[in-house]
Design a protein around this motif. Structure first.
Motif, PDB file in Angstrom:
ATOM      1  N   ALA A 241       3.585  22.268   4.236  1.00 45.72           N
ATOM      2  CA  ALA A 241       2.132  22.393   4.148  1.00 45.72           C
ATOM      3  C   ALA A 241       1.558  21.381   3.158  1.00 45.72           C
ATOM      4  O   ALA A 241       0.488  20.796   3.395  1.00 45.72           O
ATOM      5  N   ALA A 242       2.259  21.179   2.052  1.00 50.54           N
ATOM      6  CA  ALA A 242       1.805  20.182   1.082  1.00 50.54           C
ATOM      7  C   ALA A 242       1.886  18.777   1.669  1.00 50.54           C
ATOM      8  O   ALA A 242       1.027  17.929   1.394  1.00 50.54           O
ATOM      9  N   ALA A 243       2.895  18.518   2.479  1.00 53.75           N
ATOM     10  CA  ALA A 243       3.028  17.213   3.119  1.00 53.75           C
ATOM     11  C   ALA A 243       1.899  16.977   4.118  1.00 53.75           C
ATOM     12  O   ALA A 243       1.353  15.867   4.214  1.00 53.75           O
ATOM     13  N   VAL A 244       1.534  18.013   4.871  1.00 51.12           N
ATOM     14  CA  VAL A 244       0.413  17.907   5.809  1.00 51.12           C
ATOM     15  C   VAL A 244      -0.874  17.591   5.054  1.00 51.12           C
ATOM     16  O   VAL A 244      -1.669  16.731   5.449  1.00 51.12           O
ATOM     17  N   LYS A 245      -1.097  18.283   3.929  1.00 56.30           N
ATOM     18  CA  LYS A 245      -2.291  18.030   3.127  1.00 56.30           C
ATOM     19  C   LYS A 245      -2.307  16.601   2.603  1.00 56.30           C
ATOM     20  O   LYS A 245      -3.354  15.924   2.605  1.00 56.30           O
ATOM     21  N   ALA A 246      -1.131  16.101   2.151  1.00 56.25           N
ATOM     22  CA  ALA A 246      -1.058  14.726   1.646  1.00 56.25           C
ATOM     23  C   ALA A 246      -1.432  13.723   2.738  1.00 56.25           C
ATOM     24  O   ALA A 246      -2.121  12.731   2.469  1.00 56.25           O
ATOM     25  N   ALA A 247      -0.986  13.981   3.962  1.00 60.90           N
ATOM     26  CA  ALA A 247      -1.315  13.090   5.068  1.00 60.90           C
ATOM     27  C   ALA A 247      -2.806  13.123   5.369  1.00 60.90           C
ATOM     28  O   ALA A 247      -3.456  12.083   5.544  1.00 60.90           O
ATOM     29  N   ARG A 248      -3.376  14.332   5.418  1.00 61.86           N
ATOM     30  CA  ARG A 248      -4.792  14.452   5.754  1.00 61.86           C
ATOM     31  C   ARG A 248      -5.682  13.893   4.642  1.00 61.86           C
ATOM     32  O   ARG A 248      -6.747  13.325   4.924  1.00 61.86           O
ATOM     33  N   ASP A 249      -5.232  14.025   3.389  1.00 65.90           N
ATOM     34  CA  ASP A 249      -6.001  13.450   2.282  1.00 65.90           C
ATOM     35  C   ASP A 249      -6.097  11.939   2.397  1.00 65.90           C
ATOM     36  O   ASP A 249      -7.074  11.337   1.919  1.00 65.90           O
ATOM     37  N   ARG A 250      -5.101  11.322   2.989  1.00 69.02           N
ATOM     38  CA  ARG A 250      -5.098   9.870   3.179  1.00 69.02           C
ATOM     39  C   ARG A 250      -5.556   9.469   4.579  1.00 69.02           C
ATOM     40  O   ARG A 250      -5.469   8.291   4.940  1.00 69.02           O
ATOM     41  N   ASP A 251      -6.020  10.466   5.336  1.00 66.35           N
ATOM     42  CA  ASP A 251      -6.461  10.228   6.706  1.00 66.35           C
ATOM     43  C   ASP A 251      -5.335   9.600   7.530  1.00 66.35           C
ATOM     44  O   ASP A 251      -5.539   8.640   8.269  1.00 66.35           O
ATOM     45  N   ARG A 252      -4.134  10.164   7.383  1.00 66.37           N
ATOM     46  CA  ARG A 252      -2.956   9.677   8.099  1.00 66.37           C
ATOM     47  C   ARG A 252      -2.436  10.750   9.046  1.00 66.37           C
ATOM     48  O   ARG A 252      -2.606  11.956   8.798  1.00 66.37           O
ATOM     49  N   GLU A 253      -1.772  10.312  10.095  1.00 65.29           N
ATOM     50  CA  GLU A 253      -1.180  11.237  11.060  1.00 65.29           C
ATOM     51  C   GLU A 253       0.315  11.415  10.838  1.00 65.29           C
ATOM     52  O   GLU A 253       0.941  12.257  11.471  1.00 65.29           O
ATOM     53  N   HIS A 254       0.898  10.600   9.931  1.00 69.16           N
ATOM     54  CA  HIS A 254       2.336  10.649   9.678  1.00 69.16           C
ATOM     55  C   HIS A 254       2.601  10.572   8.175  1.00 69.16           C
ATOM     56  O   HIS A 254       1.782  10.034   7.408  1.00 69.16           O
ATOM     57  N   VAL A 255       3.757  11.068   7.773  1.00 64.54           N
ATOM     58  CA  VAL A 255       4.249  10.867   6.409  1.00 64.54           C
ATOM     59  C   VAL A 255       5.625  10.221   6.500  1.00 64.54           C
ATOM     60  O   VAL A 255       6.349  10.395   7.488  1.00 64.54           O
ATOM     61  N   ILE A 256       5.975   9.462   5.469  1.00 60.67           N
ATOM     62  CA  ILE A 256       7.323   8.917   5.376  1.00 60.67           C
ATOM     63  C   ILE A 256       8.129   9.858   4.489  1.00 60.67           C
ATOM     64  O   ILE A 256       7.711  10.190   3.375  1.00 60.67           O
TER      65      ILE A 256
ATOM     66  N   HIS B  37       0.844  -1.186   0.000  1.00 60.23           N
ATOM     67  CA  HIS B  37       0.000   0.000   0.000  1.00 60.23           C
ATOM     68  C   HIS B  37       0.883   1.241   0.000  1.00 60.23           C
ATOM     69  O   HIS B  37       2.074   1.173   0.318  1.00 60.23           O
ATOM     70  N   GLU B  38       0.281   2.369  -0.332  1.00 57.42           N
ATOM     71  CA  GLU B  38       0.991   3.640  -0.338  1.00 57.42           C
ATOM     72  C   GLU B  38       0.754   4.387   0.963  1.00 57.42           C
ATOM     73  O   GLU B  38      -0.385   4.479   1.422  1.00 57.42           O
ATOM     74  N   ALA B  39       1.808   4.896   1.542  1.00 59.72           N
ATOM     75  CA  ALA B  39       1.684   5.804   2.673  1.00 59.72           C
ATOM     76  C   ALA B  39       1.661   7.236   2.152  1.00 59.72           C
ATOM     77  O   ALA B  39       1.868   7.488   0.956  1.00 59.72           O
ATOM     78  N   ALA B  40       1.392   8.178   3.046  1.00 62.98           N
ATOM     79  CA  ALA B  40       1.590   9.582   2.686  1.00 62.98           C
ATOM     80  C   ALA B  40       3.094   9.826   2.614  1.00 62.98           C
ATOM     81  O   ALA B  40       3.844   9.451   3.522  1.00 62.98           O
ATOM     82  N   VAL B  41       3.557  10.428   1.520  1.00 66.45           N
ATOM     83  CA  VAL B  41       4.983  10.560   1.242  1.00 66.45           C
ATOM     84  C   VAL B  41       5.354  12.029   1.066  1.00 66.45           C
ATOM     85  O   VAL B  41       4.607  12.812   0.478  1.00 66.45           O
ATOM     86  N   ALA B  42       6.516  12.391   1.594  1.00 64.55           N
ATOM     87  CA  ALA B  42       7.112  13.704   1.347  1.00 64.55           C
ATOM     88  C   ALA B  42       8.590  13.508   1.060  1.00 64.55           C
ATOM     89  O   ALA B  42       9.151  12.446   1.332  1.00 64.55           O
ATOM     90  N   HIS B  43       9.214  14.538   0.497  1.00 67.18           N
ATOM     91  CA  HIS B  43      10.644  14.498   0.212  1.00 67.18           C
ATOM     92  C   HIS B  43      11.364  15.598   0.971  1.00 67.18           C
ATOM     93  O   HIS B  43      10.771  16.648   1.271  1.00 67.18           O
TER      94      HIS B  43
END
Length: 398
Positions: free
Chosen positions: A291-306, A279-285
């Motif tokens: 702010a974009a990373a926070v949005k990616a996490a919330r779009d996936r209903d996640r509290e963390h990003v990798i 599966h895909e997690a919320a991802v940032a680089h």
């Protein structure tokens, strides 16, 4: 094709020359003053590009058999061919420069830097400085150690697992077709051992060397080996086959006793992470907009990003709260305890990592340690339940 398979196939093509067939033909070792050979008339063919595990009780001659391949021990009689070349007629020192050799504890020279340790064989082969330096950095990258960070360190500044990785890099320095490994992971803790095993499988997927690996651990043999040779005293080969065949059809009572009870359940160690859904997690680089990373996490209903680096390698998990701090993605250091497995890891490995994870998932990496996705506890437990049910059914058959 799955997402993970697509990512894996898009990785850089292997640059190595690959492996070579090894043939031991009637090889015997009789020590002076002994009436019984330590190795008695062994014939064994090891296919090019495969990992063959030599296992058996103490004193069965498995290490002696392996050391005759690079003539650290001279055979009394018989032929040893690498490709079509009978190496019993070659200069032994020249031969060893073209065969990789990894021992327990890495065997690094403490007074040499990491770079100088790796460069030993290229320098013996008279490589020029530029080529040697490029090879050192290439190999450090290959074993997932940042060249600029580790090249000038000394072995005492490294962990046991890092030293063992350098030992593997040194053995690969001259791009040998054959790699001999003498219980290389026996001196490290279980978690580091699992990660080194995964690293070897990842490297082998890329390099396709011919590897002869001595171990006393049958579970390690099942996990790593394309084939397993089970030896008795005198290096008598009782069974030589794939792990699947040995587990399902042991040749005799000796093999059954050596494998141990619950052989059907050991089939779990044959199932790889790549065989189940990722599966895909919320991802940032590193360097992204938080702010974009926070949005990616919330779009996936996640509290963390990798967080991944510029080479798509996982660095650490960051929570939404941490991402809301200024410059949270400007500099992200590697979490040395990040729970991760490779596509070649077994489901048992993934479960071990899952038990220590606080995220409900474990990161999965592929070639060159690049991010492939995550494996969820629900996926893992469902797969293991199915395998255990099949194993119980198999054990109940007459």
């Amino acid at each position: 094709m799955s997402d993970s398979a697509t990512k894996e196939s898009s990785s850089a093509a292997p640059r190595s020359a690959g492996g070579a067939r090894i043939l031991l033909d009637g090889v015997t070792k009789l020590y002076p003053g002994q009436s019984v050979p330590a190795v008695d008339n062994v014939t064994l063919e090891i296919p090019a590009g495969e990992i063959v595990m030599l296992v058996g009780p103490s004193g069965c001659g498995k290490t002696t058999t392996m050391k005759m391949i690079n003539r650290l021990i001279e055979p009394t009689s018989g032929r040893i061919l690498i490709g079509d070349d009978d190496v019993t007629h070659r200069n032994p020192d020249e031969l060893r420069r073209h065969i990789g050799y990894v021992i327990q504890g890495a065997g690094l020279f403490p007074h040499l830097t990491v770079g100088d340790n790796i460069a030993i064989v290229p320098r013996l082969l008279k490589w020029d400085k530029k080529r040697t330096a490029e090879r050192v950095d290439e190999l450090l990258d290959l074993v997932s150690l940042e060249p600029g960070k580790y090249r000038d360190r000394y072995p005492r500044e490294l962990s046991g697992g890092q030293q063992q990785r350098i030992g593997v890099a040194r053995a690969l320095a001259a791009d040998p077709p054959v790699l001999l490994m003498d219980e290389p992971f026996g001196a490290v803790d279980p978690i580091t051992r699992q990660r080194l095993q995964d690293e070897l499988l990842r490297l082998q997927d890329e390099l396709r060397k011919t590897i002869v690996f001595v171990t006393h651990d049958f579970d390690e043999a099942v996990k790593l080996g394309d084939r397993i040779a089970i030896l008795q005293v005198g290096s008598k080969i009782v069974q030589y086959d794939t792990p699947e065949q040995i587990l399902a059809h042991p040749a005799d009572d000796f093999v059954s006793d050596f494998v141990g009870h619950g052989a059907a359940l050991k089939q779990l160690t044959l199932t790889r992470v790549r065989d189940v859904e990722l599966h895909e997690a919320a991802v940032a680089h590193v360097g992204d907009d938080p702010a974009a990373a926070v949005k990616a996490a919330r779009d996936r209903d996640r509290e963390h990003v990798i967080v991944l680096d510029a080479h798509e390698r996982p660095q650490r998990w960051l929570s939404i709260t941490e991402l809301q701090q200024p410059n949270s993605l400007s500099q992200v250091t590697l979490d040395e305890n990040l729970e991760s497995v490779s596509l070649a890891s077994t489901l048992n490995d993934a479960l071990d990592e899952m038990l220590t994870s606080s995220h409900g998932v474990v990161v999965v990496t592929g070639r060159r340690n690049t991010y492939q996705g995550v494996i969820r506890i629900e996926t893992l437990m469902g797969a293991m339940a199915g395998l255990q049910s099949a194993a119980r059914s198999a054990e109940s058959l007459p």
